[in-house]
Design a protein around this motif. Structure first.
Motif, short mmCIF file in Angstrom:
data_model
loop_
_atom_site.label_atom_id
_atom_site.label_comp_id
_atom_site.label_asym_id
_atom_site.label_seq_id
_atom_site.Cartn_x
_atom_site.Cartn_y
_atom_site.Cartn_z
N GLN A 193 50.34 28.43 36.54
CA GLN A 193 50.98 28.57 35.08
C GLN A 193 49.61 29.80 34.88
N GLU A 194 48.19 29.03 34.99
CA GLU A 194 47.45 29.84 34.57
C GLU A 194 46.74 30.96 36.08
N SER A 195 46.37 30.97 36.59
CA SER A 195 45.80 30.87 38.19
C SER A 195 46.31 31.60 38.54
N LEU A 196 47.43 31.59 38.67
CA LEU A 196 48.61 32.43 39.74
C LEU A 196 49.48 33.91 39.02
N GLN A 197 48.52 35.15 39.99
CA GLN A 197 49.12 36.02 39.26
C GLN A 197 49.14 37.02 40.46
N VAL A 198 50.38 37.04 40.65
CA VAL A 198 51.74 37.61 41.61
C VAL A 198 51.85 39.32 41.05
N ASP A 199 51.19 40.15 41.76
CA ASP A 199 51.15 41.52 40.91
C ASP A 199 52.75 42.41 41.24
N PRO A 232 39.99 31.23 39.73
CA PRO A 232 39.20 31.88 39.46
C PRO A 232 38.33 33.43 40.41
N SER A 233 39.10 33.37 41.19
CA SER A 233 38.70 34.10 42.46
C SER A 233 39.55 35.26 42.02
N THR A 234 38.21 36.65 41.72
CA THR A 234 38.65 38.10 41.25
C THR A 234 39.04 39.22 42.53
N MET A 235 39.00 38.47 43.73
CA MET A 235 39.87 38.77 44.67
C MET A 235 41.66 39.45 44.83
N ILE A 236 41.42 40.42 44.53
CA ILE A 236 43.22 41.19 44.77
C ILE A 236 43.37 40.18 46.82
#
Length: 163
Positions: free
Chosen positions: A68-74, A101-105
């Motif tokens: 819920q917090e870690s997965l960000q689908v653009d 916590p990765s900052t890589m898209i």
């Protein structure tokens, strides 16, 4: 002559019905693909799981429960549909996402294998998934600290040199 014309009308109607039925299947598949991927993109996993076979639903929720917090689908988009049979299709999806916590898209192409079961479209399999079913999220897992080496009692501690 009238019989031949009547036969053409009947055959034409039958072909139209088949074409309409196929278009209806395609429309229903598109609706299912859009609904699933939209729900997944917005982390509405309770809605997305409705497109997963019943015996895999708990595995699906377990795999994504902490995301819920870690997965960000653009974004996501359909790249292609390949009909594999009357009631099955492979749908290529291009997805752009970030998994903290990765900052890589990351970009990935997923292949969702859909099947029509009892008039409803479900995903039987997804190639190149972000998570494999049965795999739990690692969010919040902290690396275990390495054990500290015990000092050797026979060695003297390093003393700073004074000059």
């Amino acid at each position: 002559m009238i019989a031949r014309a009547l036969a053409l009308v009947v055959a034409s109607s039958a072909l139209s019905a088949c074409a309409g039925q196929q278009a209806s299947k395609a429309d229903k598949l598109q609706e299912a693909v859009d609904a699933y991927n939209y729900a997944f993109r917005w982390k509405n996993f309770e809605r997305a799981v409705m497109f997963i076979p019943k015996d895999n639903r708990s595995d699906f929720l377990a795999a994504y429960e902490d995301d819920q917090e870690s997965l960000q689908v653009d974004e996501w988009s359909v790249r292609g549909v390949k009909w594999e049979g009357d009631n099955t299709a492979a749908v290529s999806i291009r997805i752009t996402y970030l998994l903290l916590p990765s900052t890589m898209i990351k970009n990935a192409t997923l292949v969702q294998h859909w099947a029509e079961v009892n008039g409803e479209w479900i995903i039987e399999n997804e190639e190149n998934s972000i998570r494999k079913l049965g795999e739990k999220s690692t969010k919040g897992d902290k690396p275990k600290p390495k054990p500290k080496a015990e000092p050797d009692p026979t060695e003297l501690p390093n003393e700073p040199e004074f000059k």
